[in-house]
Design an enzyme around this catalytic site. Structure first.
Site, PDB file in Angstrom:
ATOM      1  N   HIS A 128       9.555 -27.303  46.223  1.00 32.02           N
ATOM      2  CA  HIS A 128      11.018 -27.258  46.130  1.00 32.02           C
ATOM      3  C   HIS A 128      11.537 -25.874  45.738  1.00 32.02           C
ATOM      4  CE1 HIS A 128      10.329 -28.066  41.733  1.00 32.02           C
ATOM      5  NE2 HIS A 128      11.377 -27.271  41.624  1.00 32.02           N
ATOM      6  N   ASP A 143       4.776 -31.784  46.250  1.00 29.65           N
ATOM      7  CA  ASP A 143       5.583 -30.684  45.706  1.00 29.65           C
ATOM      8  C   ASP A 143       4.743 -29.434  45.462  1.00 29.65           C
ATOM      9  OD1 ASP A 143       7.987 -29.513  45.000  1.00 29.65           O
ATOM     10  OD2 ASP A 143       7.836 -30.097  42.891  1.00 29.65           O
ATOM     11  N   SER A 175       9.233 -24.215  37.068  1.00 29.55           N
ATOM     12  CA  SER A 175       8.644 -24.934  38.196  1.00 29.55           C
ATOM     13  C   SER A 175       7.707 -24.033  38.989  1.00 29.55           C
ATOM     14  CB  SER A 175       9.750 -25.459  39.121  1.00 29.55           C
ATOM     15  OG  SER A 175      10.466 -26.490  38.492  1.00 29.55           O
TER      16      SER A 175
END
Length: 422
Positions: A157, A187, A264
């Site tokens: 993402h 992901d 992230s």
């Protein structure tokens, strides 16, 4: 008459004292100042000291001959209180910042077709509301270098759909990044930069983790480069549904190490500085809850992305519920239920996806899966894990309960349909 100084005084015969010399004991001859009672005490003292020394010697022999001195001077092992700082210094140079830019469509007040009608153009005249337009969207994440020639693991993402990716190292060097591939199901993504002799991380094993062990996160939260946070492993095996990301197929690591937007894609590390996970999901509104993708999953996906640019996930095509005694009772007492359950444990198939491998194998809604390839399953997550460990095209033998009767069904896994992104 004067007495000569050299003449010893003779005892008087009338004194009654014997003129015979006194017979001295051996002890008195050596220590003429001691008397017999003192000699006896000295003997007792010497005997006691001898017994003590003998006991010390026997004790030293019983503990392996190391001696009393070795026991009393041994120092306890020293704890390394700076291990987090050492991990950060060692791994920090291999953690990167990733800035991604993408073009997104921003709808206007009315669709463009609205103004093709002459009536509405005449009504609005020259004052026409803005048409749909495009704008640039920017985002920041983290990543870590896995090869000296610039292969980087990050979250899908972070870079998915990006027009431009910029990778910045800790030493402030910046490179244009190329997205090798993304896998929205886990992901995970791989980015490549054109560089050589780069610092790399060391990969560990998340399967050896236990709750309570140290966890260290390095990343760029809120744009603050190379931030280090620490905590513990809070839990293992958190399912996608538990952390509210049902579109993922990952068994997550939970940690209380602070993970914020921008973390992230960064690494989660153990106390030895080995990567054990890829930081990813955050439950909005929660405090002290962070999640990471196990490094074994990330590594497996990254290898496929590097080799082929895509990932094939094995797929069965059923929607499932974990069967409990409470669910069994509710289903059996519901007059509108078409399912009658005769077992207390298993995985209930709620729906079979049309055209899926499950449908081709003959599975039906209401079937209860009891085992896969001989391994008992009692939760929906276990079924997913059993399917995920297989290759696409692998055969599965399912033992099921249908209408009170047990039977075995053969199924062949298909390729999971990748969700389409707008």
């Amino acid at each position: 008459m004067k007495r000569s100084p050299s003449t010893p005084e003779q005892p008087s015969p009338s004194s009654g004292t014997s003129t015979q010399p006194h017979c001295l004991s051996q002890g008195e001859r050596g220590f003429p100042f001691l008397r017999p009672w003192a000699v006896s005490g000295l003997r007792s003292l010497l005997l006691s000291v001898l017994l003590v020394l003998l006991g010390m010697g026997l004790g030293a022999a019983l503990v392996g001959g190391k001696g009393v001195l070795a026991q009393t001077t041994a120092t306890p092992p020293q704890l390394n209180l700076n291990f987090i700082a050492e991990v950060a210094q060692k791994v920090g140079p291999a953690v990167v910042r990733i800035d991604a830019e993408r073009t997104v469509n921003v709808p206007g007040a009315f669709p463009e077709e609205f103004f093709s009608d002459p009536f509405f153009r005449e009504f609005f005249g020259q004052v026409i509301p803005p048409l749909p337009r495009q704008r640039r969207q920017q985002g920041t994440g983290s990543g870590f270098i896995i090869s000296p020639d610039g292969q980087i693991i990050t979250n899908a993402h972070v870079v998915e759909g990006s027009d431009k990716v910029t990778v910045t190292l800790k030493d402030s060097r910046s490179f244009e990044g190329k997205v090798i591939g993304t896998d929205p199901v886990t992901d995970i993504a791989v980015v490549k930069i054109d560089a050589q002799n780069l610092p790399t991380v060391k990969l560990g094993r998340s399967e050896l983790l236990e709750p309570g062990q140290w966890a260290i996160a390095i990343g760029n939260p809120l744009g603050l480069d190379n931030t280090v946070t620490a905590g513990i492993i809070s839990a293992l095996g958190r399912s996608s549904s538990e952390i509210r990301v049902p579109d993922k197929r990952v068994s997550f690591i939970q940690t209380d190490a602070a993970i914020n937007p921008g973390n992230s894609g960064g690494p989660l590390l153990n106390a030895q500085g080995e990567v054990i996970g890829v930081n990813t999901a955050i439950i909005q509104g929660a405090q002290g809850l962070g999640f990471a993708i196990p490094i074994e999953t990330a590594q497996r996906v990254a290898k496929q992305l590097i080799a082929r640019g895509r990932v094939d996930h094995p797929y069965l095509g059923i929607r499932m519920l974990t069967l409990t005694p409470e669910l069994k009772e509710r289903l059996n007492q519901d007059p509108n239920s078409r399912i009658f359950v005769t077992v207390d444990r298993g995985v209930l198939i709620g729906e079979v996806v049309q055209g899926s491998p499950a449908e081709r194998a003959g599975l039906r809604a209401g079937d209860i899966i009891l085992s896969i390839n001989g391994r008992p399953v009692t939760t929906a997550d276990q079924v997913q894990q059993e399917v995920e460990r297989m290759e696409v095209g692998s055969k599965l033998e399912l033992e099921i309960e249908r209408g009170g009767r047990r039977q075995k069904i053969q199924a062949v896994t298909g390729s999971f349909p990748t969700p389409k992104r707008s």
